[in-house]
Design a protein around this motif. Structure first.
Motif, PDB file in Angstrom:
ATOM      1  N   GLU A  30      36.150  19.985  48.753  1.00 24.92           N
ATOM      2  CA  GLU A  30      36.557  19.040  47.565  1.00 24.92           C
ATOM      3  C   GLU A  30      36.850  20.116  46.624  1.00 24.92           C
ATOM      4  N   ALA A  31      37.760  19.797  45.619  1.00 29.05           N
ATOM      5  CA  ALA A  31      38.623  20.380  44.938  1.00 29.05           C
ATOM      6  C   ALA A  31      37.706  20.982  43.753  1.00 29.05           C
ATOM      7  N   VAL A  43      25.868  21.410  41.439  1.00 30.68           N
ATOM      8  CA  VAL A  43      25.472  19.929  41.292  1.00 30.68           C
ATOM      9  C   VAL A  43      25.466  19.419  42.657  1.00 30.68           C
ATOM     10  N   LEU A  44      26.221  19.611  43.533  1.00 27.83           N
ATOM     11  CA  LEU A  44      26.184  19.278  44.810  1.00 27.83           C
ATOM     12  C   LEU A  44      24.951  19.363  45.509  1.00 27.83           C
ATOM     13  N   ARG A  45      24.954  20.839  45.520  1.00 22.54           N
ATOM     14  CA  ARG A  45      23.567  21.142  46.152  1.00 22.54           C
ATOM     15  C   ARG A  45      22.118  20.495  45.588  1.00 22.54           C
ATOM     16  N   ALA A  46      22.324  20.504  44.395  1.00 20.19           N
ATOM     17  CA  ALA A  46      20.808  19.738  43.843  1.00 20.19           C
ATOM     18  C   ALA A  46      20.896  18.226  44.215  1.00 20.19           C
ATOM     19  N   GLU A  47      22.006  17.691  44.216  1.00 15.70           N
ATOM     20  CA  GLU A  47      21.922  16.199  44.544  1.00 15.70           C
ATOM     21  C   GLU A  47      21.431  16.032  45.992  1.00 15.70           C
ATOM     22  N   ILE A  48      21.952  16.843  46.951  1.00 12.12           N
ATOM     23  CA  ILE A  48      21.773  16.721  48.249  1.00 12.12           C
ATOM     24  C   ILE A  48      20.176  17.127  48.540  1.00 12.12           C
ATOM     25  N   ARG A  73      31.809  13.478  40.021  1.00 17.32           N
ATOM     26  CA  ARG A  73      32.293  13.260  41.546  1.00 17.32           C
ATOM     27  C   ARG A  73      31.401  14.006  42.519  1.00 17.32           C
ATOM     28  N   ALA A  74      30.795  15.423  42.219  1.00 18.00           N
ATOM     29  CA  ALA A  74      30.137  16.015  42.884  1.00 18.00           C
ATOM     30  C   ALA A  74      28.844  15.356  43.295  1.00 18.00           C
ATOM     31  N   ARG A  75      28.146  14.598  42.148  1.00 18.89           N
ATOM     32  CA  ARG A  75      26.946  13.850  42.396  1.00 18.89           C
ATOM     33  C   ARG A  75      27.233  13.017  43.638  1.00 18.89           C
ATOM     34  N   LEU A  76      28.165  12.047  43.297  1.00 21.85           N
ATOM     35  CA  LEU A  76      28.647  10.960  44.380  1.00 21.85           C
ATOM     36  C   LEU A  76      28.885  11.621  45.813  1.00 21.85           C
ATOM     37  N   VAL A  77      29.430  12.683  45.811  1.00 18.78           N
ATOM     38  CA  VAL A  77      29.957  13.181  47.265  1.00 18.78           C
ATOM     39  C   VAL A  77      28.492  13.971  47.612  1.00 18.78           C
ATOM     40  N   GLY A  78      27.512  14.372  46.742  1.00 21.21           N
ATOM     41  CA  GLY A  78      26.196  14.702  47.304  1.00 21.21           C
ATOM     42  C   GLY A  78      25.386  13.828  47.946  1.00 21.21           C
ATOM     43  N   ARG A  79      25.615  12.489  47.467  1.00 20.51           N
ATOM     44  CA  ARG A  79      24.931  11.625  47.957  1.00 20.51           C
ATOM     45  C   ARG A  79      25.144  11.160  49.288  1.00 20.51           C
ATOM     46  N   ALA A  80      26.601  11.271  49.597  1.00 24.29           N
ATOM     47  CA  ALA A  80      27.030  11.009  50.945  1.00 24.29           C
ATOM     48  C   ALA A  80      26.856  12.095  51.822  1.00 24.29           C
TER      49      ALA A  80
END
Length: 426
Positions: free
Chosen positions: A365-366, A377-382, A341-348
Motif C-alpha cells: 500500500e502506498a 500505524v498498520l502494525r499497531a492496528e493489527i 487508511r493504514a488503520r482500515l487496512v490494518g483491520r483487514a
C-alpha cells in the motif's frame, strides 16, 4: 457472472529439473556447479547437462572473475544469471493508467513508462498498451531477447486462460487480454492478478518471502484490493483462478458507499480514488493523483510549496515562515489521511492474519510502502485487533518493491514462467 461458470483450470506446475537448477543459481549465484547440485538436490551429471542447456539458451553465464584462488585439479568456474542479453516486459493495467517496464532476470526494472488511459474500453487500452510495448522494445531492449510479456491487473483474472473475467471499476468482463496482446506484440503473454503477481515477485526476488517455504499472505491495496496466499512455495489460485477476492470484506469503521450498494466494504473505504478525493476536498492537492498526495505527505507537494507561499515577505522572511508553517500543516494533514487508511487496512490485515496464520504477511500500500509512520500505524492496528498472537513486527512487512510495485507486478508474471519452465520459455 458466477465463478462456477468458468471451467476448472488445470495445474501447470510440474517437477522441472532445469527450473530447480536455475532457481539455485538465482538464489546463490555466482555459484559452482558442484554447489548447484547440492542446492538443487540433483546429481552432478544431471546438473552438468542442464547447465549446458541453460548456457546454450542464454539464461545463465559463466563468471570466471568470481572464481576463487587457483588450486589443485580442474578450476571451478562459477555460474550466474544472465542479465545482459535477455529480459522480460511487464505491463500493469490500473484504473487511471498503464505501466510498461523492461526487467532483467533478477527482476530489476531497467526502464519503465506510465501513461494515462484515453478511453477505458478494452480495445482502446490494449491497442495503446501494445504500441507502448513496441516503443519500449525499440528504445530500451536493443540486443536483448524478450522471453515474454507479463500482465498484472485488478479484479478477477483467470490466469490459466489469460482472461480478465471481471474488473468492475474498469467495466471489463471476459476480456482475453493475453490473446489480444500476443497477437499485437508477437510475444508469449501471461496474465494474473495484482497480489498473485507480487507474491511471486516476493518469492523470486524479494526480501519479505524469498526464504519462506511455509506460508505467506500478500495484501495489495490500490484502486482495487486483492489478496494472495501461498503455502510450500505455491501460490493458491483456486479451481477457477478466483482466489483472493476481498474487495467486499466488511471492515469496521468503513463508511464509504460501495458500488455494490452497501457500506463497510474494504475496497470502497481504502481505494486510491477515495483517498485522493478526500485530499482534494481538503485542498491538499489540485489533481486527483496519488503521487501528488505522497509528495505533500513527504513535504514536496503543491500545498507545501515554500517558494510560492513565501514570495510575499521581505527577502522571504515572514512570508517564508508562513509558507513553511502552511507546508507543515499540509504535510501533517496528508500524513493523517494515509495513517487513517493504514488503520482500515490494518483491520483487514488482522482478519487475514487470524484466518491464515502465515509466517509472513506482506502489505503493498502506498503509504505503508513509502511513509514510515504508516507502517507503524498498520502494525499497531493489527496487533490491537488480531487474536493470533503473532510477532507483528516480524511477520507484517511492507513490499520489497516500494518504488516499482506496478512495474514489478507485471514483470513477475512473465518471470515466474521463465523460472518454472526455463527451457520452454527460451
Amino acid at each position: 457472472m458466477m465463478r462456477r461458470d468458468l471451467p476448472v483450470a488445470e495445474s501447470r506446475r510440474t517437477r522441472d529439473s532445469a527450473a530447480a537448477v536455475l532457481r539455485a543459481i538465482l538464489d546463490h549465484g555466482p555459484i559452482a556447479r558442484s554447489s548447484v547440485a547440492r542446492a538443487s538436490r540433483l546429481s552432478a551429471a544431471s546438473v552438468t547437462g542442464i547447465v549446458s542447456s541453460l548456457l546454450e539458451a542464454g539464461l545463465v553465464r559463466e563468471v570466471p572473475e568470481a572464481a576463487g584462488p587457483p588450486g589443485n585439479g580442474r578450476p571451478h568456474v562459477p555460474l550466474d544469471i544472465e542479465l545482459e542479453t535477455v529480459a522480460v516486459i511487464g505491463a500493469h493495467i490500473a484504473v487511471p493508467r498503464t505501466t510498461v517496464a523492461l526487467l532483467d532476470l533478477r527482476g530489476r526494472v531497467l526502464a519503465q513508462r506510465q501513461d494515462p488511459h484515453g478511453a477505458r474500453d478494452p480495445r482502446s487500452v490494449l491497442t495503446a498498451l501494445a504500441a507502448r510495448v513496441d516503443d519500449l522494445r525499440r528504445e530500451h531492449a536493443a540486443g536483448r531477447a524478450i522471453l515474454g510479456l507479463g500482465l498484472a491487473t485488478g479484479g478477477w483474472v483467470d490466469a490459466a486462460n489469460g482472461t480478465v473475467v471481471d474488473h468492475n471499476i474498469l467495466g471489463w468482463q471476459h476480456v482475453p487480454v493475453a490473446a489480444v496482446l500476443s497477437r499485437a506484440t508477437g510475444l508469449p503473454v501471461y496474465a494474473d492478478s495484482n497480489s498473485r503477481a507480487l507474491m511471486r515477485a516476493e518469492q523470486l526476488f524479494g526480501g519479505a518471502t524469498r526464504q519462506v517455504r511455509g506460508s505467506a499472505v500478500h495484501l495489495f491495496v490500490g484502486n482495487v484490493v486483492d489478496v494472495a496466499f501461498a503455502t510450500d512455495g505455491a501460490v493458491h489460485q483456486g479451481p477457477r483462478s478466483a482466489a483472493g477476492a476481498v474487495a467486499h470484506l466488511p471492515v469496521e469503521g468503513c463508511a464509504e458507499l460501495c458500488a455494490c450498494g452497501r457500506t463497510g466494504c474494504l475496497q470502497a473505504a481504502v481505494s486510491e480514488r477515495t483517498l485522493v478525493r478526500r485530499a482534494r476536498a481538503a485542498g491538499l492537492i489540485d489533481r486527483l493523483e496519488l503521487r501528488a498526495l505522497i509528495d505533500v505527505a513527504q513535504g514536496r507537494g503543491p500545498a507545501g510549496s515554500e517558494g510560492r507561499a513565501g514570495s510575499g515577505g521581505p527577502a522571504g522572511g515572514e512570508g517564508r515562515a508562513g509558507g513553511e508553517g502552511r507546508a507543515g500543516s499540509a504535510r501533517a494533514a496528508a500524513l493523517a489521511l494515509f495513517e487513517e487508511r493504514a488503520r482500515l487496512v490494518g483491520r483487514a490485515a488482522a482478519l487475514l492474519l487470524d484466518l491464515f496464520d502465515p509466517e509472513v504477511l506482506v502489505v503493498a500500500e502506498a503509504g505503508v510502502n513509502r511513509l514510515d509512520p504508516c507502517l507503524a500505524v498498520l502494525r499497531a492496528e493489527i496487533a490491537d485487533r488480531s487474536a493470533a498472537g503473532a510477532d507483528v513486527a516480524r511477520v507484517v512487512r511492507r513490499s520489497s518493491f516500494p518504488a516499482d510495485v506496478l512495474a514489478v507486478a507485471g514483470g513477475a508474471v512473465a518471470l515466474d514462467r521463465v523460472y518454472a519452465e526455463p527451457l520452454a520459455a527460451r
